[in-house]
Design a protein around this motif. Structure first.
Motif, short mmCIF file in Angstrom:
data_model
loop_
_atom_site.label_atom_id
_atom_site.label_comp_id
_atom_site.label_asym_id
_atom_site.label_seq_id
_atom_site.Cartn_x
_atom_site.Cartn_y
_atom_site.Cartn_z
N ASP A 136 6.72 -16.53 -8.94
CA ASP A 136 5.88 -15.76 -9.85
C ASP A 136 4.77 -15.08 -9.05
OD1 ASP A 136 7.28 -16.46 -12.18
OD2 ASP A 136 6.22 -18.36 -12.31
N CYS A 137 4.87 -13.76 -8.91
CA CYS A 137 3.90 -13.01 -8.11
C CYS A 137 2.79 -12.48 -9.01
CB CYS A 137 4.58 -11.84 -7.41
SG CYS A 137 5.84 -12.34 -6.22
N ALA A 138 1.60 -12.33 -8.44
CA ALA A 138 0.46 -11.80 -9.18
C ALA A 138 -0.45 -11.03 -8.25
CB ALA A 138 -0.32 -12.94 -9.86
N LYS A 164 -11.48 -5.60 -3.38
CA LYS A 164 -10.25 -6.16 -2.84
C LYS A 164 -9.18 -6.22 -3.92
CE LYS A 164 -12.48 -9.34 0.46
NZ LYS A 164 -12.63 -10.77 0.86
N ILE A 165 -7.93 -6.22 -3.46
CA ILE A 165 -6.80 -6.49 -4.34
C ILE A 165 -5.99 -7.59 -3.67
CG2 ILE A 165 -4.77 -5.58 -5.52
CD1 ILE A 165 -6.08 -2.77 -5.22
N ALA A 166 -6.08 -8.81 -4.19
CA ALA A 166 -5.40 -9.95 -3.60
C ALA A 166 -4.00 -10.08 -4.19
CB ALA A 166 -6.19 -11.24 -3.85
N LEU A 167 -3.05 -10.45 -3.36
CA LEU A 167 -1.67 -10.65 -3.79
C LEU A 167 -1.26 -12.09 -3.50
CD1 LEU A 167 -1.54 -7.51 -2.15
CD2 LEU A 167 0.05 -7.49 -4.06
N ALA A 168 -0.62 -12.72 -4.48
CA ALA A 168 -0.29 -14.14 -4.34
C ALA A 168 0.98 -14.45 -5.10
CB ALA A 168 -1.45 -14.99 -4.86
N PHE A 169 1.50 -15.67 -4.89
CA PHE A 169 2.62 -16.13 -5.71
C PHE A 169 2.48 -17.62 -5.95
CE2 PHE A 169 4.51 -17.22 -1.59
CZ PHE A 169 5.11 -18.44 -1.85
N SER A 170 3.18 -18.09 -6.98
CA SER A 170 3.23 -19.52 -7.27
C SER A 170 4.66 -19.87 -7.67
CB SER A 170 2.26 -19.87 -8.40
OG SER A 170 2.64 -19.22 -9.60
N VAL A 226 0.66 -19.51 -2.77
CA VAL A 226 0.20 -18.92 -1.51
C VAL A 226 -0.50 -17.60 -1.80
CG1 VAL A 226 0.91 -17.96 0.72
CG2 VAL A 226 2.07 -19.99 -0.16
N ILE A 227 -1.69 -17.42 -1.22
CA ILE A 227 -2.34 -16.11 -1.22
C ILE A 227 -1.74 -15.35 -0.04
CG2 ILE A 227 -4.52 -14.85 -1.06
CD1 ILE A 227 -5.89 -17.38 -2.14
N LEU A 228 -0.96 -14.32 -0.35
CA LEU A 228 -0.17 -13.63 0.67
C LEU A 228 -1.01 -12.71 1.54
CD1 LEU A 228 2.84 -12.71 -1.62
CD2 LEU A 228 2.86 -14.43 0.19
N GLY A 229 -1.80 -11.88 0.89
CA GLY A 229 -2.58 -10.89 1.62
C GLY A 229 -3.52 -10.17 0.69
N GLU A 230 -4.21 -9.17 1.21
CA GLU A 230 -5.16 -8.41 0.39
C GLU A 230 -5.32 -7.01 0.93
OE1 GLU A 230 -8.74 -10.71 0.63
OE2 GLU A 230 -9.28 -9.95 2.62
N CYS A 231 -5.49 -6.07 0.01
CA CYS A 231 -5.96 -4.73 0.34
C CYS A 231 -7.47 -4.75 0.16
CB CYS A 231 -5.34 -3.69 -0.57
SG CYS A 231 -3.54 -3.66 -0.58
N TYR A 232 -8.23 -4.24 1.11
CA TYR A 232 -9.69 -4.31 1.00
C TYR A 232 -10.33 -3.04 1.55
CZ TYR A 232 -9.70 -5.63 5.98
OH TYR A 232 -9.53 -5.65 7.35
N ARG A 233 -11.51 -2.73 0.99
CA ARG A 233 -12.25 -1.54 1.44
C ARG A 233 -13.07 -1.89 2.68
NH1 ARG A 233 -12.68 2.44 -2.96
NH2 ARG A 233 -12.43 1.40 -5.00
N ARG A 234 -13.11 -0.93 3.61
CA ARG A 234 -13.96 -1.08 4.79
C ARG A 234 -14.47 0.31 5.19
NH1 ARG A 234 -14.50 -5.01 8.57
NH2 ARG A 234 -14.38 -6.29 6.68
N GLN A 235 -15.77 0.53 4.98
CA GLN A 235 -16.43 1.78 5.35
C GLN A 235 -15.71 2.99 4.75
OE1 GLN A 235 -16.59 1.60 9.64
NE2 GLN A 235 -18.37 0.25 9.65
N GLY A 236 -15.41 2.88 3.45
CA GLY A 236 -14.83 3.99 2.73
C GLY A 236 -13.33 4.13 2.87
N ILE A 246 -2.71 -12.81 4.98
CA ILE A 246 -3.49 -14.05 4.88
C ILE A 246 -2.61 -15.29 5.01
CG2 ILE A 246 -4.99 -15.42 3.38
CD1 ILE A 246 -6.06 -12.81 2.23
N SER A 247 -1.58 -15.43 4.19
CA SER A 247 -0.68 -16.58 4.22
C SER A 247 -1.43 -17.90 4.04
CB SER A 247 0.12 -16.60 5.53
OG SER A 247 1.10 -17.61 5.50
N GLN A 248 -2.31 -17.93 3.04
CA GLN A 248 -3.14 -19.12 2.79
C GLN A 248 -2.57 -19.93 1.64
OE1 GLN A 248 -7.29 -18.26 2.01
NE2 GLN A 248 -7.54 -20.16 0.84
N GLY A 249 -2.24 -21.19 1.89
CA GLY A 249 -1.73 -22.07 0.85
C GLY A 249 -2.80 -22.41 -0.16
#
Length: 411
Positions: free
Chosen positions: A29-31, A84-90, A127-137, A144-147
């Motif tokens: 289940d992705c979110a 940020k836009i975080a992407l994860a699954f369970s 698992v938090i897979l990764g994220e899109c994030y803003r940096r200086q515009g 990430i690959s964080q459990g």
């Protein structure tokens, strides 16, 4: 040439529309969560998942299915508050049981980035897979690959989503058998609770109902108007294992193949008037939503490559005119191999959790699957899982006694 990231690494993204593809050998289940400077969502509309496939403004959406899903993200139109836009699954399985999970970041059909979450002996179920994030515009992507301990509910609450602790209410009607559940959409004998003024009622419900051999049917209580009922057939269009490289070779895994399996969804409809009709792409029998039979097949994907699968819509305002809708699918193109298709059918009824059944028991020599039927029981919708396989339309018809006259046709 795509770039491969290791955990913790980042890379620049185009300030445009991108897609993030998540591939798994097992259903997950992705979110996606749009996060403000607090690292929390601003509201429930910032979460995108199987029960809410688009953000409140439509700039983040989900398509595909549980083993090959896409998040489409319009980076240029993200609200200024979103950092940020975080992407994860369970999953209900551990990562070790699921196996490696692969990620692509694409712009159109061009693969920009690839990443792989290596399963190893990892015991996490989210698992938090990764994220899109803003940096200086500008926008960047970080792998990430964080459990994360727990499932989709604690994961979503970690990002600030308020989750409704609601479950379907069991039926008090003793005429239903042990394999059946009844969903009551209203409690008529008691007044609704009044929420506290400072605590609005949460709107995100993570409930999802899966019909199996042991839980084979479910009943949706009678309503005057069920709204637009949508049925989605989705499957894994990737070619068979003989054409695919071994998992783990990222440079090969993400090569595109031109040929996949094409599944077609269809329905046989029995109206209260006694009329029976057929809806399917073969013979261009697409039906009608506003006139009989009140069932419509959306435009057929003749390539077999659509990640949205195929859709049937039912006019729930006319449910009183319908006796039964019998849902089936057949492998139109490609060698019959149901295990390879990883097919899933999901029923979406407004105000109800998604109801799904997986096509898991098919005999590979039989290209036709009788999936489920929706039966009008005194105004309620009784959803019954079938999951039986046949050599063709005629064999299926004879098994269930519809009485159609069949002849060969092509799209």
């Amino acid at each position: 040439m795509s770039q491969t990231l290791i955990a913790g690494a980042n890379a620049a993204l185009p300030t445009d529309t991108i897609s993030i593809r998540i591939l798994s050998d097992q259903p997950i289940d992705c979110a996606a969560y749009r996060l403000a400077s607090t690292a929390k969502v601003r509201g429930d509309g910032d979460m995108v998942f199987y029960g809410q496939k688009s953000s409140d403004d439509g700039s983040v959406s989900f398509r595909g299915h549980e083993t090959d899903g896409f998040f489409d993200i319009q980076l240029a139109t993200q609200p200024a508050q979103i950092e940020k836009i975080a992407l994860a699954f369970s999953s209900d399985k551990t990562l070790a049981q699921i196996g490696n999970v692969d990620i692509q970041v694409l712009q159109g059909s061009t693969i920009l980035l690839t990443c792989q979450v290596e399963a190893g002996n990892r015991s996490e179920k989210a698992v938090i897979l990764g994220e899109c994030y803003r940096r200086q515009g500008s926008w960047k992507f970080r792998f990430i690959s964080q459990g994360f301990d727990g499932g989709l509910k604690p994961l979503s609450e970690h990002f600030g989503v308020e989750i409704a602790d609601e479950a379907p209410v069991p039926s008090q009607n003793n005429s239903f058998n042990n394999n059946q559940t009844n969903i009551n959409t209203a409690r008529q004998n008691s007044p609704p609770p009044i929420p506290a003024a400072s605590s609005p009622s949460p709107s995100v419900n993570l409930s999802k109902i899966t019909l199996t051999k042991n839980q084979s049917s479910i009943n949706l209580q009678k309503k005057d108007d069920f709204g637009k009922i949508s049925i989605n057939l989705n499957w894994n269009q990737r070619p068979d294992n003989s054409e695919m490289p071994k998992k783990g070779r990222l440079s090969d895994l993400f090569k595109q193949h031109s040929k996949g399996i094409d599944l077609d969804v269809g329905a046989m409809i029995h109206l209260k008037s006694g009329e029976k009709t057929l809806i399917q792409a073969l013979g261009k029998r697409f039906g009608s939503l506003n006139t009989a039979p009140y069932v419509l097949l959306r435009e057929d994907d003749r390539t077999g490559q659509s990640t949205n699968g195929e859709w049937l819509d039912i006019n729930g305002a006319q449910w009183a005119q319908i006796e039964e809708v019998f849902i089936f699918a057949f492998i139109y193109d490609g060698v019959p191999n149901w295990a390879q298709t990883d097919g899933v059918v999901t029923l979406h009824v407004p105000g109800q959790p998604p109801i799904e059944t997986r096509l898991t028991e098919g005999a590979n020599a039989k290209p036709m699957c009788a999936i489920a039927r929706l039966v009008n029981k005194q105004g309620s919708i009784n959803v019954e899982r079938i999951n039986q396989y046949f050599g063709g339309h005629k064999d299926m018809d004879q098994a269930f006694g519809w009485g159609f006259s069949w002849q060969k046709a092509r799209k």
